[in-house]
Write a protein that holds these residues in place. Structure first.
Motif, PDB file in Angstrom:
ATOM      1  N   GLU A 127       0.809  -1.210   0.000  1.00 44.05           N
ATOM      2  CA  GLU A 127       0.000   0.000   0.000  1.00 44.05           C
ATOM      3  C   GLU A 127       0.852   1.273   0.000  1.00 44.05           C
ATOM      4  O   GLU A 127       0.356   2.361  -0.284  1.00 44.05           O
ATOM      5  CB  GLU A 127      -0.966   0.017   1.208  1.00 44.05           C
ATOM      6  N   TRP A 128       2.171   1.118   0.296  1.00 43.09           N
ATOM      7  CA  TRP A 128       3.022   2.316   0.327  1.00 43.09           C
ATOM      8  C   TRP A 128       4.463   2.080  -0.119  1.00 43.09           C
ATOM      9  O   TRP A 128       5.156   3.023  -0.521  1.00 43.09           O
ATOM     10  CB  TRP A 128       3.058   2.919   1.738  1.00 43.09           C
ATOM     11  N   ALA A 129       4.955   0.856  -0.093  1.00 41.71           N
ATOM     12  CA  ALA A 129       6.404   0.630  -0.151  1.00 41.71           C
ATOM     13  C   ALA A 129       7.017   0.937  -1.509  1.00 41.71           C
ATOM     14  O   ALA A 129       8.131   1.471  -1.579  1.00 41.71           O
ATOM     15  CB  ALA A 129       6.726  -0.813   0.246  1.00 41.71           C
ATOM     16  N   THR A 130       6.364   0.589  -2.585  1.00 44.64           N
ATOM     17  CA  THR A 130       6.979   0.699  -3.914  1.00 44.64           C
ATOM     18  C   THR A 130       6.322   1.826  -4.696  1.00 44.64           C
ATOM     19  O   THR A 130       5.132   1.761  -5.015  1.00 44.64           O
ATOM     20  CB  THR A 130       6.853  -0.629  -4.678  1.00 44.64           C
ATOM     21  N   GLN A 131       7.128   2.856  -4.964  1.00 44.33           N
ATOM     22  CA  GLN A 131       6.651   4.027  -5.716  1.00 44.33           C
ATOM     23  C   GLN A 131       5.359   4.564  -5.123  1.00 44.33           C
ATOM     24  O   GLN A 131       4.382   4.834  -5.824  1.00 44.33           O
ATOM     25  CB  GLN A 131       6.499   3.672  -7.193  1.00 44.33           C
ATOM     26  N   GLY A 132       5.384   4.715  -3.785  1.00 43.11           N
ATOM     27  CA  GLY A 132       4.246   5.286  -3.086  1.00 43.11           C
ATOM     28  C   GLY A 132       2.996   4.437  -3.127  1.00 43.11           C
ATOM     29  O   GLY A 132       1.884   4.939  -2.916  1.00 43.11           O
ATOM     30  N   GLY A 133       3.146   3.141  -3.368  1.00 42.02           N
ATOM     31  CA  GLY A 133       2.001   2.250  -3.427  1.00 42.02           C
ATOM     32  C   GLY A 133       1.438   2.055  -4.816  1.00 42.02           C
ATOM     33  O   GLY A 133       0.473   1.303  -4.998  1.00 42.02           O
ATOM     34  N   ARG A 134       2.033   2.690  -5.816  1.00 42.93           N
ATOM     35  CA  ARG A 134       1.520   2.560  -7.183  1.00 42.93           C
ATOM     36  C   ARG A 134       1.788   1.179  -7.768  1.00 42.93           C
ATOM     37  O   ARG A 134       1.052   0.723  -8.645  1.00 42.93           O
ATOM     38  CB  ARG A 134       2.139   3.646  -8.080  1.00 42.93           C
ATOM     39  N   VAL A 135       2.872   0.522  -7.318  1.00 43.19           N
ATOM     40  CA  VAL A 135       3.215  -0.814  -7.818  1.00 43.19           C
ATOM     41  C   VAL A 135       2.928  -1.821  -6.708  1.00 43.19           C
ATOM     42  O   VAL A 135       3.502  -1.737  -5.619  1.00 43.19           O
ATOM     43  CB  VAL A 135       4.689  -0.891  -8.254  1.00 43.19           C
ATOM     44  N   LYS A 136       2.049  -2.767  -6.971  1.00 46.00           N
ATOM     45  CA  LYS A 136       1.628  -3.734  -5.971  1.00 46.00           C
ATOM     46  C   LYS A 136       2.454  -5.021  -6.076  1.00 46.00           C
ATOM     47  O   LYS A 136       3.138  -5.270  -7.069  1.00 46.00           O
ATOM     48  CB  LYS A 136       0.143  -4.058  -6.152  1.00 46.00           C
ATOM     49  N   ALA A 137       2.368  -5.830  -5.042  1.00 51.79           N
ATOM     50  CA  ALA A 137       3.030  -7.131  -5.049  1.00 51.79           C
ATOM     51  C   ALA A 137       2.394  -8.037  -6.101  1.00 51.79           C
ATOM     52  O   ALA A 137       1.169  -8.097  -6.228  1.00 51.79           O
ATOM     53  CB  ALA A 137       2.942  -7.778  -3.672  1.00 51.79           C
ATOM     54  N   ASP A 138       3.217  -8.719  -6.859  1.00 57.76           N
ATOM     55  CA  ASP A 138       2.756  -9.701  -7.835  1.00 57.76           C
ATOM     56  C   ASP A 138       2.909 -11.075  -7.200  1.00 57.76           C
ATOM     57  O   ASP A 138       3.997 -11.644  -7.144  1.00 57.76           O
ATOM     58  CB  ASP A 138       3.583  -9.597  -9.111  1.00 57.76           C
ATOM     59  N   TRP A 139       1.799 -11.617  -6.714  1.00 55.44           N
ATOM     60  CA  TRP A 139       1.859 -12.848  -5.934  1.00 55.44           C
ATOM     61  C   TRP A 139       2.155 -14.079  -6.781  1.00 55.44           C
ATOM     62  O   TRP A 139       2.408 -15.156  -6.225  1.00 55.44           O
ATOM     63  CB  TRP A 139       0.566 -13.009  -5.142  1.00 55.44           C
ATOM     64  N   THR A 140       2.179 -13.925  -8.095  1.00 62.27           N
ATOM     65  CA  THR A 140       2.620 -15.059  -8.913  1.00 62.27           C
ATOM     66  C   THR A 140       4.113 -15.295  -8.746  1.00 62.27           C
ATOM     67  O   THR A 140       4.630 -16.350  -9.136  1.00 62.27           O
ATOM     68  CB  THR A 140       2.303 -14.832 -10.405  1.00 62.27           C
ATOM     69  N   ASN A 141       4.832 -14.304  -8.178  1.00 63.81           N
ATOM     70  CA  ASN A 141       6.265 -14.454  -7.920  1.00 63.81           C
ATOM     71  C   ASN A 141       6.566 -15.060  -6.552  1.00 63.81           C
ATOM     72  O   ASN A 141       7.729 -15.285  -6.225  1.00 63.81           O
ATOM     73  CB  ASN A 141       6.962 -13.089  -8.010  1.00 63.81           C
ATOM     74  N   ALA A 142       5.539 -15.298  -5.753  1.00 66.26           N
ATOM     75  CA  ALA A 142       5.755 -15.877  -4.427  1.00 66.26           C
ATOM     76  C   ALA A 142       6.275 -17.312  -4.544  1.00 66.26           C
ATOM     77  O   ALA A 142       6.018 -17.985  -5.543  1.00 66.26           O
ATOM     78  CB  ALA A 142       4.452 -15.842  -3.643  1.00 66.26           C
ATOM     79  N   PRO A 143       7.015 -17.818  -3.566  1.00 66.38           N
ATOM     80  CA  PRO A 143       7.335 -17.133  -2.313  1.00 66.38           C
ATOM     81  C   PRO A 143       8.465 -16.120  -2.477  1.00 66.38           C
ATOM     82  O   PRO A 143       9.378 -16.315  -3.282  1.00 66.38           O
ATOM     83  CB  PRO A 143       7.774 -18.278  -1.405  1.00 66.38           C
ATOM     84  N   PHE A 144       8.377 -15.029  -1.712  1.00 63.71           N
ATOM     85  CA  PHE A 144       9.445 -14.032  -1.645  1.00 63.71           C
ATOM     86  C   PHE A 144      10.391 -14.436  -0.514  1.00 63.71           C
ATOM     87  O   PHE A 144       9.952 -14.698   0.609  1.00 63.71           O
ATOM     88  CB  PHE A 144       8.858 -12.651  -1.376  1.00 63.71           C
ATOM     89  N   VAL A 145      11.669 -14.490  -0.820  1.00 76.72           N
ATOM     90  CA  VAL A 145      12.637 -15.016   0.149  1.00 76.72           C
ATOM     91  C   VAL A 145      13.782 -14.033   0.327  1.00 76.72           C
ATOM     92  O   VAL A 145      14.416 -13.617  -0.648  1.00 76.72           O
ATOM     93  CB  VAL A 145      13.199 -16.378  -0.309  1.00 76.72           C
TER      94      VAL A 145
END
Length: 218
Positions: A127-145
């Motif tokens: 909601e805030w971490a990447t470019q002020g929240g404009r880019v969301k997590a892509d859960w197809t890339n999970a797991p994040f390690v």
């Protein structure tokens, strides 16, 4: 702590290494002290943002952010918090990137009266971490390690009954920056700093905080 960050598309993730003290009712209460390394992930090909902050007596809003001069996902790098009664120094691979000096006598809150515990985490903050929240997590890339190793601590011993700590004599209790360290931190801040609360006049229209007006590398 040595850390290797999430590789590839890490947008929305935050990897952390920090020390913190807070009251039992609220992690952001009036007793909250914290010293932060937070690594804000990004989409593939874009750099991580290293976010640093210092909280004391519930007061934060002292963010400085950097890009790193290496890819933090391909190998382990060492991230150090040096906290003594005189200053806090953030270091990356033993290169100082930030100093926060104890100016309590001038009314600037500084963590010094209570113990801290050590934490690390990897969490979803899209909601805030990447470019002020404009880019969301892509859960197809999970797991994040993210990987951690070779943690080392040299700490004073807290005595709750006396609300004080005892330390063996050592240079770290008064450690600051020598001439070489001051040159290195100038290099990092001139080339890799991307945000400094002390330069944010929109945020502080009545004037920047007191510590911003003093020598940065005491």
């Amino acid at each position: 702590m040595q850390i290797k960050l999430v590789a590839g598309n890490s947008a929305g993730t935050v990897t952390t290494f920090y020390v913190s003290h807070h009251d039992q009712l609220s992690s952001q209460g009036s007793n909250h002290d914290e010293i932060d390394f937070e690594f804000l992930g990004n989409s593939s090909g874009n750099p991580y943002t290293l976010h640093t902050n210092v909280f004391s007596q519930g007061k934060g809003n002292r963010e400085q952010q950097f890009h790193l001069w290496f890819d933090p996902t391909t190998a382990f790098h060492t991230y150090t918090i040096l906290w003594n009664s005189q200053r806090i120094i953030f270091l990356v691979d033993n290169i100082p990137i930030r100093v926060f000096t104890n100016m309590k006598s001038q009314g600037v809150p500084f963590p010094s009266k209570q113990p801290m515990s050590i934490h690390s985490s990897l969490w979803n903050a899209d909601e805030w971490a990447t470019q002020g929240g404009r880019v969301k997590a892509d859960w197809t890339n999970a797991p994040f390690v993210a990987s951690y190793k070779n943690f080392k601590v040299e700490a004073c011993i807290w005595k709750p009954a006396s609300a004080s700590s005892t330390c063996s004599p050592g240079a770290r209790q008064t450690q600051g920056l020598d001439a070489a360290g001051r040159n290195r931190i100038r290099w990092v801040q001139s080339k890799y700093m991307i945000y400094n609360y002390c330069s944010d006049l929109k945020r502080f229209p009545q004037g920047v905080p007191y510590e911003c007006k003093q020598s940065r590398f005491l």
